[in-house]
Design a protein around this motif. Sequence first.
Motif, PDB file in Angstrom:
ATOM      1  N   ASN A   1       1.002  -1.375  -0.022  1.00 15.07           N
ATOM      2  CA  ASN A   1       0.009   0.066  -0.046  1.00 15.07           C
ATOM      3  C   ASN A   1       0.842   1.244  -0.060  1.00 15.07           C
ATOM      4  O   ASN A   1       0.326   2.425   0.139  1.00 15.07           O
ATOM      5  CB  ASN A   1      -0.886   0.001   1.148  1.00 15.07           C
ATOM      6  CG  ASN A   1      -1.961  -1.244   1.169  1.00 15.07           C
ATOM      7  OD1 ASN A   1      -2.458  -1.368   0.015  1.00 15.07           O
ATOM      8  ND2 ASN A   1      -2.209  -1.702   2.430  1.00 15.07           N
ATOM      9  N   GLY A   2       2.229   1.077  -0.155  1.00 17.35           N
ATOM     10  CA  GLY A   2       3.033   2.405  -0.156  1.00 17.35           C
ATOM     11  C   GLY A   2       3.437   2.802   1.308  1.00 17.35           C
ATOM     12  O   GLY A   2       3.974   3.911   1.359  1.00 17.35           O
ATOM     13  N   ASN A   3       2.841   2.000   2.330  1.00 18.20           N
ATOM     14  CA  ASN A   3       3.273   2.608   3.607  1.00 18.20           C
ATOM     15  C   ASN A   3       4.870   2.182   4.062  1.00 18.20           C
ATOM     16  O   ASN A   3       5.188   0.990   3.827  1.00 18.20           O
ATOM     17  CB  ASN A   3       2.453   2.059   4.769  1.00 18.20           C
ATOM     18  CG  ASN A   3       0.908   2.392   4.314  1.00 18.20           C
ATOM     19  OD1 ASN A   3       0.843   3.501   4.221  1.00 18.20           O
ATOM     20  ND2 ASN A   3       0.033   1.263   4.760  1.00 18.20           N
TER      21      ASN A   3
END
Length: 143
Positions: A86-88
């Motif tokens: 999720n790009g975290n």
Amino acid sequence: MLNKVILQGRLTRDPELRYTQSNIPVASVSLAVERSRAAKGQERETDFFDLVAWRHSAEFLSKWFAKGQQVLISGVLQSRRWQDKNGNNRTSIEVVVEEVNFCGSKQDTGKNGQTGGYSSNYLPNVDGENFNEIEDDDGEVPF
């Protein structure tokens, strides 16, 4: 600076052996380590550590150890930053294994029924089932 970790515990799952694109073996597994003390009237707590082993230690760990088996490892603590799907931004703390040793009772056997005090500092002989100790140097300076 000093970064040295020595842990004794039980594997929470079978080691997972993979190979990099350069064909370098890498194994990952989790180790459950019971704390040495507990508050009066309470059970000891358990900590879980992620382990990563490379090259010979990875092959040794995956060949001779299985879920539930007791193991003694030494290595270094390492943090690794990465991004999830999720790009975290995430951070993982893991122990990079330098040495793996058998420990525990005779009932605590590995995948091939191995017990005793062999470690990843021992290399397999020609038949791959027995281990020969690596010879220590004689202490003489080579120059």
